[in-house]
Enzyme design. Sequence first.
Site, PDB file in Angstrom:
ATOM      1  N   CYS A  83       0.816  -1.225   0.000  1.00  0.00           N
ATOM      2  CA  CYS A  83       0.000   0.000   0.000  1.00  0.00           C
ATOM      3  C   CYS A  83       0.845   1.268   0.000  1.00  0.00           C
ATOM      4  O   CYS A  83       0.340   2.349  -0.286  1.00  0.00           O
ATOM      5  CB  CYS A  83      -0.944   0.009   1.195  1.00  0.00           C
ATOM      6  SG  CYS A  83      -1.957  -1.461   1.289  1.00  0.00           S
ATOM      7  N   HIS A  91      -3.450   6.970   3.146  1.00  0.00           N
ATOM      8  CA  HIS A  91      -3.866   5.681   2.583  1.00  0.00           C
ATOM      9  C   HIS A  91      -5.248   5.330   3.149  1.00  0.00           C
ATOM     10  O   HIS A  91      -5.502   5.452   4.342  1.00  0.00           O
ATOM     11  CB  HIS A  91      -2.838   4.609   2.966  1.00  0.00           C
ATOM     12  CG  HIS A  91      -3.282   3.230   2.629  1.00  0.00           C
ATOM     13  ND1 HIS A  91      -3.821   2.899   1.412  1.00  0.00           N
ATOM     14  CD2 HIS A  91      -3.290   2.082   3.367  1.00  0.00           C
ATOM     15  CE1 HIS A  91      -4.131   1.612   1.400  1.00  0.00           C
ATOM     16  NE2 HIS A  91      -3.824   1.097   2.578  1.00  0.00           N
ATOM     17  N   ASN A  99     -10.288  -0.227   0.291  1.00  0.00           N
ATOM     18  CA  ASN A  99      -8.820  -0.180   0.292  1.00  0.00           C
ATOM     19  C   ASN A  99      -8.311  -0.708  -1.048  1.00  0.00           C
ATOM     20  O   ASN A  99      -8.494  -1.883  -1.355  1.00  0.00           O
ATOM     21  CB  ASN A  99      -8.308  -1.042   1.457  1.00  0.00           C
ATOM     22  CG  ASN A  99      -6.792  -1.061   1.556  1.00  0.00           C
ATOM     23  OD1 ASN A  99      -6.084  -0.650   0.634  1.00  0.00           O
ATOM     24  ND2 ASN A  99      -6.288  -1.567   2.666  1.00  0.00           N
TER      25      ASN A  99
HETATM   26  O1  UT7 Z   1      -3.719  -1.624   3.764  1.00  0.00           O
HETATM   27  C1  UT7 Z   1      -3.584  -2.262   4.997  1.00  0.00           C
HETATM   28  C2  UT7 Z   1      -4.554  -3.393   5.060  1.00  0.00           C
HETATM   29  N1  UT7 Z   1      -5.294  -3.684   6.227  1.00  0.00           N
HETATM   30  C3  UT7 Z   1      -5.764  -2.838   7.176  1.00  0.00           C
HETATM   31  O2  UT7 Z   1      -5.513  -1.683   7.230  1.00  0.00           O
HETATM   32  C4  UT7 Z   1      -6.646  -3.467   8.223  1.00  0.00           C
HETATM   33  C5  UT7 Z   1      -6.482  -2.858   9.615  1.00  0.00           C
HETATM   34  N2  UT7 Z   1      -7.463  -3.424  10.530  1.00  0.00           N
HETATM   35  C6  UT7 Z   1      -8.771  -3.089  10.466  1.00  0.00           C
HETATM   36  O3  UT7 Z   1      -9.158  -2.273   9.642  1.00  0.00           O
HETATM   37  C7  UT7 Z   1      -9.701  -3.693  11.478  1.00  0.00           C
HETATM   38  O4  UT7 Z   1      -8.962  -4.454  12.408  1.00  0.00           O
HETATM   39  C8  UT7 Z   1     -10.791  -4.604  10.823  1.00  0.00           C
HETATM   40  C9  UT7 Z   1     -11.773  -3.754  10.056  1.00  0.00           C
HETATM   41  C10 UT7 Z   1     -10.141  -5.627   9.909  1.00  0.00           C
HETATM   42  C11 UT7 Z   1     -11.565  -5.346  11.920  1.00  0.00           C
HETATM   43  O5  UT7 Z   1     -12.153  -4.389  12.809  1.00  0.00           O
HETATM   44  P1  UT7 Z   1     -11.959  -4.574  14.377  1.00  0.00           P
HETATM   45  O6  UT7 Z   1     -12.735  -3.506  15.030  1.00  0.00           O
HETATM   46  O7  UT7 Z   1     -10.477  -4.639  14.659  1.00  0.00           O
HETATM   47  O8  UT7 Z   1     -12.664  -5.942  14.641  1.00  0.00           O
HETATM   48  P2  UT7 Z   1     -12.060  -7.257  15.301  1.00  0.00           P
HETATM   49  O9  UT7 Z   1     -11.120  -7.938  14.378  1.00  0.00           O
HETATM   50  O10 UT7 Z   1     -11.582  -6.926  16.686  1.00  0.00           O
HETATM   51  O11 UT7 Z   1     -13.370  -8.141  15.410  1.00  0.00           O
HETATM   52  C12 UT7 Z   1     -14.466  -7.765  16.263  1.00  0.00           C
HETATM   53  C13 UT7 Z   1     -15.604  -8.733  16.008  1.00  0.00           C
HETATM   54  C14 UT7 Z   1     -15.174 -10.189  15.995  1.00  0.00           C
HETATM   55  O12 UT7 Z   1     -16.214 -10.941  16.604  1.00  0.00           O
HETATM   56  P3  UT7 Z   1     -16.089 -11.441  18.124  1.00  0.00           P
HETATM   57  O13 UT7 Z   1     -14.847 -12.273  18.156  1.00  0.00           O
HETATM   58  O14 UT7 Z   1     -15.960 -10.195  18.945  1.00  0.00           O
HETATM   59  O15 UT7 Z   1     -17.347 -12.195  18.321  1.00  0.00           O
HETATM   60  C15 UT7 Z   1     -15.088 -10.536  14.540  1.00  0.00           C
HETATM   61  O16 UT7 Z   1     -15.313 -11.914  14.297  1.00  0.00           O
HETATM   62  O17 UT7 Z   1     -16.156  -8.484  14.704  1.00  0.00           O
HETATM   63  C16 UT7 Z   1     -16.220  -9.712  13.977  1.00  0.00           C
HETATM   64  N3  UT7 Z   1     -16.097  -9.416  12.552  1.00  0.00           N
HETATM   65  C17 UT7 Z   1     -17.147  -9.105  11.792  1.00  0.00           C
HETATM   66  N4  UT7 Z   1     -18.461  -8.999  12.065  1.00  0.00           N
HETATM   67  C18 UT7 Z   1     -19.282  -8.666  11.069  1.00  0.00           C
HETATM   68  C19 UT7 Z   1     -14.974  -9.377  11.807  1.00  0.00           C
HETATM   69  N5  UT7 Z   1     -15.286  -9.051  10.540  1.00  0.00           N
HETATM   70  C20 UT7 Z   1     -16.627  -8.872  10.501  1.00  0.00           C
HETATM   71  C21 UT7 Z   1     -17.546  -8.521   9.501  1.00  0.00           C
HETATM   72  N6  UT7 Z   1     -18.847  -8.423   9.807  1.00  0.00           N
HETATM   73  N7  UT7 Z   1     -17.146  -8.258   8.234  1.00  0.00           N
END
Ligand code: UT7
Length: 365
Positions: free
Chosen positions: A117, A258, A288
Site C-alpha cells: 500500500c 492511505h 482499500n
Molecule cells: O492496507 C492495509 C490493510 N489492512 C488494514 O488496514 C486493516 C487494519 N485493521 C482493520 O481495519 C480492522 O482491524 C478490521 C476492520 C479488519 C476489523 O475491525 P476490528 O474492530 O479490529 O474488529 P475485530 O477484528 O476486533 O473483530 C471484532 C468482532 C469479531 O467478533 P467477536 O470475536 O468479537 O465475536 C469478529 O469476528 O467483529 C467480527 N467481525 C465481523 N463482524 C461482522 C470481523 N469481521 C466482521 C464482519 N462483519 N465483516
Amino acid sequence: MPYRETSVTVAGLGSAVPDRILTNGDLERMVDTSDEWIVERTGIRQRRVAAPHEATSDLALAASRKALSDAGMDPADLDLIIVGTVTPDMPFPSTACLLQAALGARRAAAMDLGAACTGFIYGLAAAEGFLASGRFRTVLVVGAETLSRITDYEDRSTCVLFGDGAGAAVVRRATSVGGGLLSVYLAADGRGAGILRLPAGGSRRPADADTVASRQHFIRMDGREVFRFAVRAMVSAVKESLRRAGLRVADVDLFIPHQANTRIIDTAVRMLGIPPARVFHTIEAYGNISSASIPVSLDEARRRGRLRPGDTVLLVAFGAGLTYGGAVLRWEAAVPGASAAGEGGAAGSPSGTDSNPQERTQSMT
Ligand code: UT7
C-alpha cells in the site's frame, strides 16, 4: 534544511476503476456481515471489482492514458515506468512492461515495485532519485491493483475491505522554485511481515493442490495488529515528512492518507492535531485499493477542486512488508484537465465521497 534541491513535480494525474460496484448489501448475501458493521468499523460502503477479463495492467493503462493526456504528453516522452502493485498480471513479465507495450512507450524502461500500500510513495521516491541523477526526464508512477483476485470472499474479516483500481502520475523535474516534491520519507519494518501476507504462490510455498484447497492464495491478515501498526506508522511518517520539508501540521492544506479504514485515519489525525476538514477521504466509495489508494485520491481531490495552486499536500501510507512513508508536495499550478471537475469519479464512475510506528527507519536520504 528542507529537502528541496532535487525536487520533482507532478505534471499530470489520472485514475481508473472498474465499472462493477460491490456494495455492503451484496456482501451481506455472501458472508455473515452487515452494512452497519462494515460502515461503523471501516467507513466503507462499496468497492469496485474488476470484470473477469480485466487485469491490473488494463486498469493501469486507463489511468496512465489519462495522466499523460492531463500532462499534455505522449507515451514516447516517457523515460521510465514504475508500477507499484501486489497484484501483477503475472509474476513475470512485470506489469510495467505490459503497460509499456500497451501504451506504446517505446523509449521507456519499465519495472514493478513491491511496497504494497506504500507503493505509490515508494514509486514517487524512486522517480525523484532517477530524475535527480539526471538519467531521466519523465517518469510515469502508477499504483494499480486488482485485489479482488486475492481476496477470500468466504472470509468476512478481509473481504469487506478491498477493492480494485489504478492511479497514475507523470512526474518531472520541478519547473518553479518552491513547487513540487518538498520531502519524501520511506520506512520499513520487516519484523512485522507475518501480519499481512499472501501465504502461497511464491518460492517459499509454490502453488499446488493443497495450497489451493486450503485457500492460501488469498490475503491473510491479523486485522488488530495491522490497525495498531497503521496508527503508529501514519503518525511517525507524517511527523518525519513534515520535519524534512521544514513544515508543521498547520502548514498543510490537504492530507491524503492511505484509505484502509476510516477509524485508522481518524485516530492518527486526532493524535496529530490535524483538522478533520483538511483530510481527504475516498474509502467510502472504493474501499482499500492498496497502492492505488493515494493516486486515485490525489486525482479525485484535484478534480473536485480540493487542490489549488500553491497548496501543500501531505501523502501518507502504510502497508504489508511492513512498509510506510510519506511525501509533501506543493501543488504547482492548475494541471491541464483540471476543468474536468464534476465529470464524475475515477474512470467516469460515480465519484468517491467528500464527507467527510516506530522510529526505526530506512530513509532514502
Ligand atoms: O492496507 C492495509 C490493510 N489492512 C488494514 O488496514 C486493516 C487494519 N485493521 C482493520 O481495519 C480492522 O482491524 C478490521 C476492520 C479488519 C476489523 O475491525 P476490528 O474492530 O479490529 O474488529 P475485530 O477484528 O476486533 O473483530 C471484532 C468482532 C469479531 O467478533 P467477536 O470475536 O468479537 O465475536 C469478529 O469476528 O467483529 C467480527 N467481525 C465481523 N463482524 C461482522 C470481523 N469481521 C466482521 C464482519 N462483519 N465483516
